[in-house]
Design a protein around this motif. Structure first.
Motif, mmCIF file in Angstrom:
data_model
loop_
_atom_site.group_PDB
_atom_site.id
_atom_site.type_symbol
_atom_site.label_atom_id
_atom_site.label_comp_id
_atom_site.label_asym_id
_atom_site.label_seq_id
_atom_site.Cartn_x
_atom_site.Cartn_y
_atom_site.Cartn_z
ATOM 1 N N PRO A 178 34.448 38.737 42.833
ATOM 2 C CA PRO A 178 34.775 37.856 41.710
ATOM 3 C C PRO A 178 33.698 36.815 41.471
ATOM 4 O O PRO A 178 33.138 36.233 42.402
ATOM 5 C CB PRO A 178 36.090 37.189 42.156
ATOM 6 C CG PRO A 178 36.607 38.040 43.248
ATOM 7 C CD PRO A 178 35.420 38.633 43.915
ATOM 8 N N GLY A 179 33.384 36.598 40.200
ATOM 9 C CA GLY A 179 32.508 35.509 39.820
ATOM 10 C C GLY A 179 33.333 34.255 39.606
ATOM 11 O O GLY A 179 34.519 34.195 39.952
ATOM 12 N N PHE A 180 32.723 33.229 38.996
ATOM 13 C CA PHE A 180 33.430 31.968 38.836
ATOM 14 C C PHE A 180 34.417 31.997 37.686
ATOM 15 O O PHE A 180 35.133 31.028 37.473
ATOM 16 C CB PHE A 180 32.420 30.826 38.682
ATOM 17 C CG PHE A 180 31.964 30.330 40.017
ATOM 18 C CD1 PHE A 180 32.529 29.215 40.574
ATOM 19 C CD2 PHE A 180 31.015 31.022 40.733
ATOM 20 C CE1 PHE A 180 32.151 28.775 41.822
ATOM 21 C CE2 PHE A 180 30.623 30.593 41.987
ATOM 22 C CZ PHE A 180 31.191 29.465 42.530
ATOM 23 N N ALA B 139 35.302 40.167 38.522
ATOM 24 C CA ALA B 139 34.004 40.673 38.959
ATOM 25 C C ALA B 139 33.130 41.018 37.760
ATOM 26 O O ALA B 139 33.616 41.575 36.770
ATOM 27 C CB ALA B 139 34.186 41.903 39.836
ATOM 28 N N PRO B 140 31.838 40.707 37.793
ATOM 29 C CA PRO B 140 30.946 41.156 36.731
ATOM 30 C C PRO B 140 30.783 42.667 36.789
ATOM 31 O O PRO B 140 30.929 43.278 37.851
ATOM 32 C CB PRO B 140 29.628 40.434 37.055
ATOM 33 C CG PRO B 140 29.690 40.187 38.528
ATOM 34 C CD PRO B 140 31.144 39.962 38.837
ATOM 35 N N ASP B 141 30.492 43.271 35.666
ATOM 36 C CA ASP B 141 30.270 44.713 35.603
ATOM 37 C C ASP B 141 28.833 44.951 35.180
ATOM 38 O O ASP B 141 28.416 44.544 34.096
ATOM 39 C CB ASP B 141 31.243 45.362 34.604
ATOM 40 C CG ASP B 141 31.200 46.887 34.688
ATOM 41 O OD1 ASP B 141 30.658 47.409 35.678
ATOM 42 O OD2 ASP B 141 31.727 47.544 33.764
ATOM 43 N N ALA C 220 25.214 29.405 41.774
ATOM 44 C CA ALA C 220 26.305 30.158 42.388
ATOM 45 C C ALA C 220 26.549 31.472 41.656
ATOM 46 O O ALA C 220 26.768 32.514 42.282
ATOM 47 C CB ALA C 220 27.572 29.305 42.408
ATOM 48 N N SER C 221 26.515 31.454 40.324
ATOM 49 C CA SER C 221 26.766 32.679 39.560
ATOM 50 C C SER C 221 25.706 33.734 39.831
ATOM 51 O O SER C 221 26.007 34.922 39.964
ATOM 52 C CB SER C 221 26.823 32.360 38.062
ATOM 53 O OG SER C 221 27.971 31.590 37.749
ATOM 54 N N THR C 222 24.443 33.330 39.910
ATOM 55 C CA THR C 222 23.387 34.309 40.155
ATOM 56 C C THR C 222 23.492 34.895 41.556
ATOM 57 O O THR C 222 23.161 36.070 41.764
ATOM 58 C CB THR C 222 21.998 33.673 39.958
ATOM 59 O OG1 THR C 222 21.899 32.480 40.753
ATOM 60 C CG2 THR C 222 21.777 33.316 38.504
ATOM 61 N N ARG C 223 23.969 34.138 42.511
ATOM 62 C CA ARG C 223 24.153 34.689 43.853
ATOM 63 C C ARG C 223 25.287 35.710 43.870
ATOM 64 O O ARG C 223 25.226 36.705 44.600
ATOM 65 C CB ARG C 223 24.409 33.559 44.857
ATOM 66 C CG ARG C 223 23.191 32.661 45.077
ATOM 67 C CD ARG C 223 23.448 31.642 46.179
ATOM 68 N NE ARG C 223 22.364 30.687 46.273
ATOM 69 C CZ ARG C 223 21.219 30.893 46.933
ATOM 70 N NH1 ARG C 223 21.038 32.040 47.559
ATOM 71 N NH2 ARG C 223 20.280 29.975 46.974
ATOM 72 N N VAL C 224 26.331 35.475 43.085
ATOM 73 C CA VAL C 224 27.403 36.459 42.976
ATOM 74 C C VAL C 224 26.866 37.740 42.344
ATOM 75 O O VAL C 224 27.178 38.850 42.793
ATOM 76 C CB VAL C 224 28.573 35.885 42.157
ATOM 77 C CG1 VAL C 224 29.583 36.981 41.819
ATOM 78 C CG2 VAL C 224 29.264 34.767 42.927
ATOM 79 N N ILE C 225 26.056 37.613 41.302
ATOM 80 C CA ILE C 225 25.465 38.783 40.651
ATOM 81 C C ILE C 225 24.570 39.539 41.638
ATOM 82 O O ILE C 225 24.607 40.778 41.721
ATOM 83 C CB ILE C 225 24.648 38.362 39.417
ATOM 84 C CG1 ILE C 225 25.557 37.746 38.349
ATOM 85 C CG2 ILE C 225 23.883 39.549 38.847
ATOM 86 C CD1 ILE C 225 26.508 38.698 37.702
ATOM 87 N N GLY D 6 36.096 34.975 47.728
ATOM 88 C CA GLY D 6 34.781 34.696 48.284
ATOM 89 C C GLY D 6 33.839 34.015 47.322
ATOM 90 O O GLY D 6 32.876 33.371 47.741
ATOM 91 N N PHE D 7 34.099 34.125 46.004
ATOM 92 C CA PHE D 7 33.202 33.495 45.039
ATOM 93 C C PHE D 7 33.149 31.981 45.217
ATOM 94 O O PHE D 7 32.164 31.340 44.863
ATOM 95 C CB PHE D 7 33.638 33.845 43.611
ATOM 96 C CG PHE D 7 34.946 33.228 43.182
ATOM 97 C CD1 PHE D 7 34.965 32.048 42.472
ATOM 98 C CD2 PHE D 7 36.144 33.833 43.489
ATOM 99 C CE1 PHE D 7 36.160 31.480 42.062
ATOM 100 C CE2 PHE D 7 37.354 33.285 43.088
ATOM 101 C CZ PHE D 7 37.363 32.096 42.375
#
Length: 712
Positions: A95-97, A101-103, A178-183, A493-494
């Motif tokens: 999951p992102g923020f 989850a991004p696709d 944070a978003s780029t680390r999730v990606i 975890g996000f």
């Protein structure tokens, strides 16, 4: 002098709150209804993929076991797989923020490199109507050409231009760390899942650290060849012709019959016994210093009729005709541009290269690996067709020459904590300072002027460092993401990818139980601090505060709860309206993006600051959904902690009049869900020059002795 007892109520167990508790239970029940909703899967079928991979590329048949599509290209009359295409959401639901989850559409080449990478869908708040999606698209495109078998890290903006390894680092995005680390985690997790199934990545450990033991034995080149530690590879013309069998191509320049097609000497130099025998002791020590710890050096010396190192070979480049492979994957090896001096006299006198393999490649010299050479032949004269074949030989050294270790670097989110350790330390120190100041009412809080200066300084820290520097503004967006994660993935975890915000969230949740909503809203909200500073303009601008009639004030305070309910219900239903309604918060505009946003959002945020000049913190009191959620949770606090006297409310109304938040009722009772913990009333009640009962008692020649009273 006589003494008169005036009762000062100490912190006492809170009363009531059952209505809020019931409301929370109903809200949780509503959210749980949607837990059975199916999780999203990939949305692209063959038709969708064909739009991304148009002719001359061909989308093959979907794999029977996993949702992966081969991408084909015609080569020499036959179709060859050039990539495996898949959607990340089918393999990595991180999951992102936004809570989902991004696709990503990923095309992974057979050698493990990213051939293509695109964003199909995302709900990252900072990119939705904020920075815009274009920076995210550009961020993902950086992966094209990188290898999925390397631990790719997200650096700072322009990290690669500043010297970070371009093969293992992608440039981050300001305000979206944070978003780029999730990606990044999504990209690598999904790709490795596919690679294990289709490319055999399981044999390669990208975190493996294998180093040659420092043991040394003075062996000559002949003995090293006998043991196989230095390999001599003689390719005959017949072997090469066999590789081109069926193509109708013969060697156009076969050379002498008894001359080998190519004669290569291969040596792994990190082992001291091998490296010192070939380079000499001084040169070997210099080489080890230059390539650095964890890197590897392989020497290839060429002689014979054909050489993989042509005359135009450029030092420091990646050899076109030489490839090192291990576990079926290509290892990134580049010429180290080592100075061309005389080598061991027993080596063949021919061109040579010293190939450097970086420490991020996951190369294991203690396991078998191979060296491949690419031989190219042509057919046809007017439009010649080139056909290449690779011929390989295995190289193996005894495992007991090496030490093996897999560093325990922890999960990927630990990178964020290490990178932001200094910010975390500063924020933690500030919170540690704030607690005793607020807890000890008879200390700094009781001194009007010093406490006022402390409050201004802390609010400046909150706005400047917590908000604009550390980007730790808490937001309703986090609650939206949490609800979505609860329903769709069960993975929270996000939250770990934004450590400063998580630290403040933890502190706020603890203080909610003790003090209620006010600790965050009055001390740790950057936008709240910005409003307080803007309020100072009211006096020089001669703007009088508007007094909202009590009945209207009570009605307006309920609006924020309605906004909160609408946002959470939309998030539970999976509706994109949750993101739209969340824009009622101006935090993203004013704090996260520094007002660098499209004009409607900037106008809205500035309008709220202007409203603040007339109705003090009108947004916080009437509209803020995050404040509403904290006010609800704050009803579960353990203490009614603000001291009160029996005279508070009757006859004294000073604290009520001074409270700019309207959090004190005419009876003198504190409305804790609306209290912002400015501590003005606490300062007043401890100040003999301001507290009216104390002033009256002093004029009558009496002294008030505070005594505790039982809670009602």
């Amino acid at each position: 002098m006589t003494h008169e007892a005036s009762r000062l109520t100490p912190p006492s167990p809170r009363r009531g709150g059952r209505d809020a508790h019931a409301l929370l239970c109903h809200l949780v029940a509503i959210l749980l209804v949607f837990l059975a909703l199916p999780a999203h899967a990939g949305t692209l079928g063959r038709a969708g993929l064909e739009k991304h991979f148009p002719p001359p590329l061909v989308v093959g048949e979907r794999d029977d076991r996993i949702p992966v599509w081969p991408i084909l290209k015609q080569e020499a009359g036959a179709y060859e797989i050039i990539a495996y295409a898949f959607e990340s959401i089918d393999f990595a639901r991180i999951p992102g923020f936004g809570g989902t989850a991004p696709d990503l559409l990923i095309a992974l080449a057979p050698d493990g490199t990213f051939r293509d990478a695109k964003v199909i869908a995302h709900h990252e708040p900072v990119f939705l109507e904020g920075l815009g999606s274009e920076p995210l698209f550009a961020f993902v495109e950086q992966y094209v050409g990188l290898s999925a078998r390397q631990p790719i890290r997200v650096g700072r903006p322009n990290a690669r231009a500043a010297g970070a390894a371009p093969a293992t680092t992608v440039d981050g995005i300001s305000m979206a760390t944070a978003s780029t680390r999730v990606i990044n985690e999504t990209m690598l997790a999904a790709s490795l899942a596919v690679a294990r199934e289709k490319l055999g990545f399981g044999a390669v450990n990208t975190g493996l650290r294998v180093e040659a033991k420092p043991d040394y034995a003075p062996l000559g080149l002949a003995e090293l060849e006998r043991r196989g530690w230095v390999k001599r590879w003689r390719m005959t013309p017949a072997e090469v012709d066999a590789a081109f069998a069926g193509t109708g191509l013969a060697d156009p320049d076969p050379g002498a019959p008894d001359e080998p097609f190519s004669d290569l000497t291969i040596a792994y130099l990190n082992v001291p016994t091998i490296g010192r025998a070939i380079l000499g002791e001084a040169a070997y020590a210099r080489l080890m210093r230059e390539i650095g710890p964890g890197a590897h050096a392989v020497m290839v010396v060429s002689s014979g009729h054909w050489s993989p190192l042509p005359d135009d070979f450029v030092l420091g480049s990646v050899p076109d005709r030489l490839t090192i492979q291990q576990g079926g994957l290509t290892v990134n090896a580049r010429d180290a541009a080592w100075e061309r001096r005389d080598l061991a006299p027993d080596l063949p006198a021919g061109p040579w290269t010293l190939l450097k393999i970086g420490d991020a490649a996951g190369f294991d010299p203690s396991a078998p690996w191979s060296l491949s050479v690419k031989v190219t032949r042509e057919r046809g004269q007017i439009f010649p067709e080139k056909i290449a074949r690779e011929i390989a030989t295995e190289y193996r050294l005894p495992p007991d020459l090496f030490t093996r270790a897999v560093p325990d670097e922890g999960p990927s989110w630990t990178d964020s904590w290490r990178a932001r350790a200094s910010e975390l330390g500063i924020i933690a120190a500030a919170l540690a300072l704030l607690v005793p100041v607020l807890a000890r009412h008879d200390a700094l809080v009781a001194k009007s002027r010093p406490f006022g200066l402390f409050r201004l300084g802390f609010l400046a820290f909150t706005l400047g460092f917590v908000g604009w520097t550390a980007q730790a503004q808490l937001s309703i967006v986090t609650l939206v993401g949490t609800v979505r994660a609860l329903i769709h993935t069960g993975d929270f975890g996000f939250l770990l990818y934004d450590p400063p915000s998580l630290l403040i969230w933890g502190f706020v949740l603890v203080t909610l139980v003790v003090w209620g909503r006010g600790t965050f809203c009055g001390w740790l909200c950057p936008f709240g601090a910005l409003q307080e500073f803007c309020a100072f303009l009211a006096k020089p601008l001669r703007i009088r505060q508007v007094t909202v009639p009590p009945r209207l004030d009570r009605a307006l305070r309920q609006v924020k709860y309605a906004v909160l309910a609408a946002i959470l219900l939309a998030a539970a239903l999976g509706s994109p309206l949750a993101d739209t309604v969340s824009e009622v918060e101006p935090f993203k505009t004013a704090i996260t993006l520094y007002f660098a946003r499209s004009w409607p959002f900037v106008l809205y945020a500035v309008g709220l600051l202007v409203l603040n000049l007339f109705v003090y913190k009108g947004f916080c009191r009437y509209l803020c959904p995050l404040g509403a959620s904290l006010a609800l949770a704050g009803r579960l606090r353990l203490l009614d902690w603000i001291p009160r006297r029996t005279e508070c409310g009757s006859p004294c109304q000073l604290c009520k009049v001074r409270c700019r938040y309207g959090a004190i009722e005419p009876s003198g009772r504190i409305d804790y869900p609306e209290c912002f913990q400015c501590m003005d009333c606490v300062t007043i009640i401890h100040d003999p020059a301001q507290c009216v009962p104390q002033v009256v008692a002093r004029r009558r020649g009496r002294r008030i002795v505070p005594r505790p009273v039982a809670a009602e």
